[in-house]
Design an enzyme around this catalytic site. Sequence first.
Site, PDB file in Angstrom:
ATOM      1  CE1 TYR A   1      14.190  31.646   3.938  1.00 52.77           C
ATOM      2  CE2 TYR A   1      13.803  29.264   3.772  1.00 52.77           C
ATOM      3  CZ  TYR A   1      13.801  30.736   3.261  1.00 52.77           C
ATOM      4  OH  TYR A   1      13.260  30.554   2.026  1.00 52.77           O
ATOM      5  CE  LYS A  41      -0.333  -0.543   4.984  1.00 53.52           C
ATOM      6  NZ  LYS A  41      -1.133  -0.943   6.088  1.00 53.52           N
ATOM      7  NE  ARG A  51      -6.539   0.452  11.301  1.00 54.71           N
ATOM      8  CZ  ARG A  51      -5.268   0.080  10.637  1.00 54.71           C
ATOM      9  NH1 ARG A  51      -4.319   0.926  10.539  1.00 54.71           N
ATOM     10  NH2 ARG A  51      -4.890  -1.040  10.224  1.00 54.71           N
ATOM     11  CG  MET A  88       9.667  23.849  -0.228  1.00 51.98           C
ATOM     12  SD  MET A  88       8.849  24.772  -1.379  1.00 51.98           S
ATOM     13  CE  MET A  88       7.906  25.895  -0.258  1.00 51.98           C
TER      14      MET A  88
HETATM   15  C1  PLP Z   1      -0.261  -1.827   6.907  1.00 51.91           C
HETATM   16  C2  PLP Z   1      -1.028  -3.291   7.363  1.00 51.91           C
HETATM   17  C3  PLP Z   1      -0.254  -4.420   7.223  1.00 51.91           C
HETATM   18  C4  PLP Z   1       1.283  -4.421   7.074  1.00 51.91           C
HETATM   19  O1  PLP Z   1       1.735  -3.849   8.334  1.00 51.91           O
HETATM   20  P1  PLP Z   1       3.383  -3.833   8.886  1.00 51.91           P
HETATM   21  O2  PLP Z   1       3.433  -3.372  10.029  1.00 51.91           O
HETATM   22  O3  PLP Z   1       3.931  -2.689   7.814  1.00 51.91           O
HETATM   23  O4  PLP Z   1       3.984  -5.074   8.327  1.00 51.91           O
HETATM   24  C5  PLP Z   1      -0.916  -5.441   7.809  1.00 51.91           C
HETATM   25  N1  PLP Z   1      -2.286  -5.525   7.589  1.00 51.91           N
HETATM   26  C6  PLP Z   1      -2.929  -4.545   7.669  1.00 51.91           C
HETATM   27  C7  PLP Z   1      -4.505  -4.741   7.708  1.00 51.91           C
HETATM   28  C8  PLP Z   1      -2.406  -3.241   7.390  1.00 51.91           C
HETATM   29  O5  PLP Z   1      -3.127  -2.029   7.664  1.00 51.91           O
END
Ligand code: PLP
Length: 346
Positions: free
Chosen positions: A244, A35, A130, A292
């Site tokens: 800065y 992701k 969540r 920046m």
């Molecule tokens: C992001 C995520 C993972 C991966 O988690 P890591 O801590 O990066 O290994 C696995 N399962 C779910 C549901 C996640 O949201």
Amino acid sequence: MGTATLEIDLTALTGNWQALDALSAPSTVTAAVVKADGYGLGAERVARALLRAGVRQFFVALAEEGAALRNALGREPDIFVLSGHMPGDTDMIGDLDLTPCLNSVEQLTRHFEALPGTGFAIQLDTGMNRLGLEPAEWAAVRDIALTQQPNLIMSHLACADEPEHPMNAYQLDLFRELTEGVDAPRSLAATGGILLGPDYHFDLTRPGIGLYGGAPFADAQPVVRLSLPVIQVREIEAGESVGYGCTWEAEKPSRIATVAAGYADGLHRVLSNQAMLYHGTTRCPMVGRVSMDLITVDVTHLTETPVALDILSQEQTVDDLAEVAGTIGYEVLTGLGPRYGRRYVG
Ligand SMILES: *Cc1c(COP(=O)(O)O)cnc(C)c1O
């Protein structure tokens, strides 16, 4: 070249996947979470390397990420969408054979009505509050959902990076209870959960951060090197200031290198006057504020004029830099931004 280079070691990445895979029994499948554009490193390149290494199950957050991944990887691998089946996602999920992780009764209903007979996973909430069905909701829909034969039943641990935390055992017990007698494959562990041991592995694990070289996978090989080109080097007198707000003042005659990256590239302003850059193994302190697009570095002690300085390398990992910034490796990686030249090696 004024563009900084983010070098991504695909051999280290696939080595990290193999190392995590080896921690669970051969009967447990090890997936890969890609992701947020593969934790900022480029989901397509990362996923193609993992596919070659044997990964056949990928997880993304959004259906759009899944669609891009399907185009990059072809038909073979399973692509799970963690946000589930949202309004407007039906065509993408159906046409591209994505597997939504259904998180609510509403999503279950939407999926069964819109795409009956197609693949899906179910996410249960075991305490993180969540995503996922609450235990009472699961009890109400369990029998119907199971007749549709889910590809996976999963939950996510809230405190897996703290092995002693009582939440881990609590969630494990609840997940076992909720999935008692279920035929479908089960999954509870991300990177942290894999390290908690075999009780947490079930049929499939879902590592993300460990693949990319981050904590809590302490044995991970570093995957990224971030090298910032030096644009200019100047001599300054004692008493002159840099950057800065004039927040750093030279105590003696000094040489200051200006390098090409800044807070717009995910090098947070909180690093100002705190972080180190590296010339090989030699530490060079960041002086003055991060701006920046630029960072200023004290290179007085170097015997040569550097062409580039590293801010991520074997000397300073994403977790080291995260600690200076008061955050976690995940945020450093996903914040790196689009401006770097991404170079894939290995
Ligand atoms: C992001 C995520 C993972 C991966 O988690 P890591 O801590 O990066 O290994 C696995 N399962 C779910 C549901 C996640 O949201």
